[in-house]
Motif scaffolding. Structure first.
Motif, PDB file in Angstrom:
ATOM      1  N   LEU A 137      -0.627   6.797   7.586  1.00  0.00           N
ATOM      2  CA  LEU A 137       0.334   6.017   6.819  1.00  0.00           C
ATOM      3  C   LEU A 137       0.387   4.554   7.268  1.00  0.00           C
ATOM      4  O   LEU A 137       0.519   3.647   6.436  1.00  0.00           O
ATOM      5  N   TRP A 169      -0.348   1.531   4.808  1.00  0.00           N
ATOM      6  CA  TRP A 169       0.700   0.536   4.560  1.00  0.00           C
ATOM      7  C   TRP A 169       0.202  -0.880   4.843  1.00  0.00           C
ATOM      8  O   TRP A 169       0.491  -1.816   4.090  1.00  0.00           O
ATOM      9  N   VAL A 211       0.831   2.660  -1.437  1.00  0.00           N
ATOM     10  CA  VAL A 211       1.518   3.773  -0.771  1.00  0.00           C
ATOM     11  C   VAL A 211       2.767   4.185  -1.550  1.00  0.00           C
ATOM     12  O   VAL A 211       2.950   5.361  -1.899  1.00  0.00           O
ATOM     13  N   VAL A 257      -0.712  11.205   0.194  1.00  0.00           N
ATOM     14  CA  VAL A 257       0.598  10.660  -0.171  1.00  0.00           C
ATOM     15  C   VAL A 257       0.982  11.128  -1.572  1.00  0.00           C
ATOM     16  O   VAL A 257       2.143  11.474  -1.825  1.00  0.00           O
TER      17      VAL A 257
END
Length: 418
Positions: free
Chosen positions: A193, A197, A204, A332
């Motif tokens: 993540l 990001w 995201v 995600v």
């Protein structure tokens, strides 16, 4: 042309049979569950369970294939999927259907990854783009045909459960009798993540919210259509037309996103989706024509969002990180897909059938607001620095192997252009 497809004909056939059975399975359970009196929350949990299984399949299938090989793994996936749909007939209860639906999601992801890995290995660079395009169309046609097959009879008995199981079993035959060598190990992915990001916050947040919206609709659209009084034939059209509209819209959307800021294209798609959301909520249509027209608008917008987000993420990604980026976004998206059906199911239980689109309109509004804030903070990527737009099969989440195939096609096209 034919000589390019003969080596992969068995794989395309196996994929078509798998997707046909998946189309039956995906529509049959919410329609039958609604007729059995299952709550909207319970039916939404079916989508949550499927998404959990799908993400698990993407993560764990490479290990299974590494231990027992492609053919055995694919056979196991098809057999377990057949068992799951048959047990759903034997045990007509939400508590039983949830783990069975998770098994279906796991098997579907694993089988799709194996087919895609094999397909990529069996195609030469000169024909890979055409084969990938045919594969996408085969999947789209098979999924739609599976859903429309339910209009040929009643979902009240056992017939469609058995037909779905039969086609799951038939799907393993082409690969089981294939004489081609097993492909390379499957692509493994992990969720980073922080890296995603840093690469693109819009990607995201956007892919998470799109996962919520798309999975909620994919799971509960049939329940919504049933509760507003549509007949089974129209229910099947209500779930199929958005997929077809999403496939068609990716052509102009891809052209546009390659020429302007992809974030603005994403906002435009979200605005169109909100128009459909608002119309469903405020107009509460009950007639066939209005519901189908709004479903087409909804599908044309929401099913074109994922490839735009993926292309935007790859515009900012480091060279050689396409698979890592797309695989991370897939995870995600899966997280959003776990939340979406549950949230929409609860909303429908509390607020009525329009709760489905209340969930979507909130997700799309948040997407627009966040994307606008990022446009104010970060300049757009120059057109010459953009990566290529790669269409995705609407209605079916991609796998890491889909991303690998798309990368190979893009590299082949770049070589040809050079």
């Amino acid at each position: 042309m034919i000589r390019h497809f003969l080596p992969v004909a068995a794989l395309l056939l196996g994929s078509a049979l798998l997707l046909f059975a998946g189309g039956i399975n995906a529509l049959l359970l919410p329609v039958r569950g609604s007729a059995e009196g299952f709550s909207a929350t319970a039916l939404g949990l079916l989508g949550t369970a499927w998404a959990i299984g799908y993400v698990s399949g993407c993560l764990l299938t490479p290990r299974l294939v590494g231990r027992v090989g492609h053919i055995r793994s694919f056979s196991v996936m098809c057999a377990l999927a057949a068992v799951a749909i048959l047990m759903s007939l034997v045990l007509i209860d939400p508590a039983a259907w949830l783990p069975l639906r998770a098994i279906s999601g796991f098997c579907f992801a694993g089988a799709a990854m194996i087919v895609e890995s094999w397909l990529s290995e069996r195609t030469d660079p000169g024909s890979r783009g055409r084969v990938f395009g045919i594969y996408t169309m085969v999947n789209l046609a098979a999924t739609t045909a599976g859903q429309m097959a339910l209009t040929l009879g009643s979902t009240a008995g056992y017939t469609f459960f058995v037909i779905g199981a039969v086609f799951y079993c038939l799907a393993l035959v082409p690969t089981a009798i294939s004489s081609s060598a097993a492909p390379n190990p499957l692509v493994s992915v992990k969720l980073d993540l922080r890296g995603l990001w840093r690469n693109s916050p819009v990607a995201v947040v956007g892919v998470f919210l799109v996962g919520i919206s798309n999975s909620a609709f994919g799971t509960l659209a049939a329940v919504y259509a049933d509760r507003v009084g549509l007949v089974l034939t129209t229910i099947a059209l209500f779930t199929s037309i958005p997929i077809l509209a999403g496939a068609a819209s990716q052509i102009p959307v891809g052209w546009m996103s390659d020429r302007v800021d992809r974030r603005k294209v994403l906002i435009l798609l979200a605005l169109l989706a909100m128009v459909a959301d608002a119309a469903f909520i405020l107009l509460a249509p009950e007639g066939r024509a209005m519901n189908l027209a709004l479903a087409a608008l909804f599908g044309a917008s929401v099913f074109a969002m994922y490839p735009v987000i993926l292309a935007h993420a790859n515009d900012h990604a480091a060279e050689g990180s396409f698979i890592q980026t797309s695989g991370g976004l897939l995870m995600v998206f899966g997280l959003g897909s776990i939340i979406g059906p549950l949230a929409a199911g609860i909303a429908m239980s509390k607020l009525g059938e329009q709760g489905l689109f209340l969930t979507s309109v909130v997700a799309h509004a948040l997407l627009i607001l966040f994307t606008l804030s990022r446009i104010a903070l970060r300049a757009a990527v120059a057109e010459k620095d953009k990566s290529g737009f790669v269409a995705a099969t609407p209605g079916r989440p991609v796998t890491p192997e889909t991303a690998a195939m798309a990368l190979e096609v893009q590299q082949d096209q770049e070589k040809d252009a050079a």
